[in-house]
Design a protein around this motif. Structure first.
Motif, short mmCIF file in Angstrom:
data_model
loop_
_atom_site.label_atom_id
_atom_site.label_comp_id
_atom_site.label_asym_id
_atom_site.label_seq_id
_atom_site.Cartn_x
_atom_site.Cartn_y
_atom_site.Cartn_z
N THR A 85 10.19 66.58 -83.00
CA THR A 85 10.59 67.04 -81.66
C THR A 85 10.06 66.12 -80.57
O THR A 85 10.79 65.79 -79.62
N ILE A 86 8.80 65.70 -80.71
CA ILE A 86 8.22 64.80 -79.70
C ILE A 86 8.99 63.46 -79.67
O ILE A 86 9.27 62.90 -78.61
N ILE A 92 15.07 60.63 -75.79
CA ILE A 92 16.10 61.00 -74.82
C ILE A 92 15.60 60.78 -73.40
O ILE A 92 16.36 60.37 -72.52
N ALA A 93 14.28 61.00 -73.19
CA ALA A 93 13.73 60.72 -71.85
C ALA A 93 13.81 59.23 -71.54
O ALA A 93 14.14 58.85 -70.41
N LEU A 94 13.53 58.39 -72.53
CA LEU A 94 13.63 56.94 -72.29
C LEU A 94 15.08 56.52 -72.07
O LEU A 94 15.36 55.65 -71.23
N ASN A 95 16.02 57.13 -72.83
CA ASN A 95 17.44 56.79 -72.63
C ASN A 95 17.94 57.21 -71.27
O ASN A 95 18.87 56.63 -70.74
N ASN A 96 17.33 58.29 -70.70
CA ASN A 96 17.72 58.73 -69.37
C ASN A 96 16.90 58.08 -68.27
O ASN A 96 16.83 58.59 -67.15
N ASN A 97 16.22 56.96 -68.63
CA ASN A 97 15.47 56.17 -67.65
C ASN A 97 14.37 56.94 -66.94
O ASN A 97 14.22 56.86 -65.73
N ILE A 98 13.65 57.76 -67.69
CA ILE A 98 12.47 58.40 -67.10
C ILE A 98 11.40 57.32 -66.92
O ILE A 98 11.04 56.64 -67.88
N GLU B 25 10.84 69.03 -63.08
CA GLU B 25 11.69 68.12 -63.86
C GLU B 25 12.14 68.78 -65.16
O GLU B 25 11.39 69.54 -65.78
N PHE B 26 13.34 68.40 -65.61
CA PHE B 26 13.93 69.03 -66.80
C PHE B 26 13.14 68.70 -68.07
O PHE B 26 12.85 69.59 -68.88
N PHE B 27 12.76 67.45 -68.24
CA PHE B 27 12.09 67.05 -69.48
C PHE B 27 10.67 67.63 -69.56
O PHE B 27 10.19 67.99 -70.64
N LEU B 74 19.04 71.15 -78.74
CA LEU B 74 20.31 71.61 -78.17
C LEU B 74 20.29 71.59 -76.65
O LEU B 74 21.24 71.16 -76.01
N PHE B 75 19.17 72.07 -76.09
CA PHE B 75 19.03 72.08 -74.62
C PHE B 75 19.15 70.66 -74.08
O PHE B 75 19.86 70.41 -73.11
N ILE B 76 18.46 69.73 -74.73
CA ILE B 76 18.46 68.36 -74.24
C ILE B 76 19.85 67.75 -74.37
O ILE B 76 20.34 67.07 -73.47
#
Lengths: 135, 86
Positions: A85-86, A92-98, B25-27, B74-76
């Motif tokens: 999960t981590i 996904i955070a890196l792909n969304n440019n966080i 923030e969402f994440f 799923l949320f992400i």
């Protein structure tokens, strides 16, 4: 027999105290850290080491082979699930440019743009004040 | 030992859900949600160890833990899709 029981009890308490310390310190870190990736690290350490140590201490202390086996299975599942999960959240955070600080790059650019606009407005206001004073 | 762990995980779960509501923030929200679910699951686990119902309830705990990771993914995924549409 009493010596063996005492030995296992001491081992269990050692694991339990270590686990409690890790969980509590990571909890404070999760609340206080500002950066997203540092918080991810705190959550990961808490789940992998803290929760596993506490569950292992409970497993040693239970003195029942079935409960011990089930708890060890839960520990393994917990570690695997936390890693997965981590990894997914970070990827996904890196792909969304966080970027550092927990903001997305779009929001960061918007904040920078607002700051620039405010500075320009201040400059214009100062110039206007100077011209009115000169007149 | 079990009682201490019950109290510890209960306190952490309660404060982490307050923090979850306060996040912007969402994440970060998803991260706190994951943290809350893990601590809450461990709290339930230690409670059933305490009340000697562990063998009966164990079949419920396993799917709950797996459901946690699936829910977050799923949320992400949903969030990323909506961002792309936007």
């Amino acid at each position: 027999m009493v010596v063996v029981e005492t030995f296992f009890t001491i081992i269990a308490w050692l694991f339990f105290i270590t686990g409690c310390y890790i969980v509590f310190s990571c909890f404070i870190g999760t609340l206080r850290f500002k950066d997203f990736f540092v918080r991810v690290h705190a959550v990961k350490i808490s789940n992998i080491y803290g929760v596993s140590f506490i569950l292992f201490a409970l497993a040693i202390n239970s003195a029942d082979i079935i409960i011990f086996t089930q708890l060890v299975l839960i520990i393994i599942l917990n570690i695997l699930m936390t890693i997965t999960t981590i990894h997914a959240i970070c990827r996904i955070a890196l792909n969304n440019n966080i970027v550092h600080g927990g903001f997305s790059r779009r929001k960061y650019n918007e904040m920078k743009e607002e700051e620039r606009k405010k500075e320009e407005e201040e400059k214009i206001n100062n110039l206007h004040k100077e011209t009115t004073n000169n007149l | 030992m079990i009682l201490i762990s019950i109290i510890l995980f209960l306190i952490i779960a309660a404060i982490s859900i307050i923090q979850l509501c306060a996040e912007a923030e969402f994440f970060s929200k998803m991260l706190m949600f994951f943290y809350f679910i893990i601590n809450f699951t461990t709290f339930i686990l230690s409670y059933f160890l305490f009340s000697n119902k562990f063998g009966f309830i164990i079949s419920m705990i396993f799917p709950l833990i797996i459901l946690n990771s699936v829910l977050i993914l799923l949320f992400i995924k949903q969030k990323v899709k909506s961002e792309e549409k936007w």
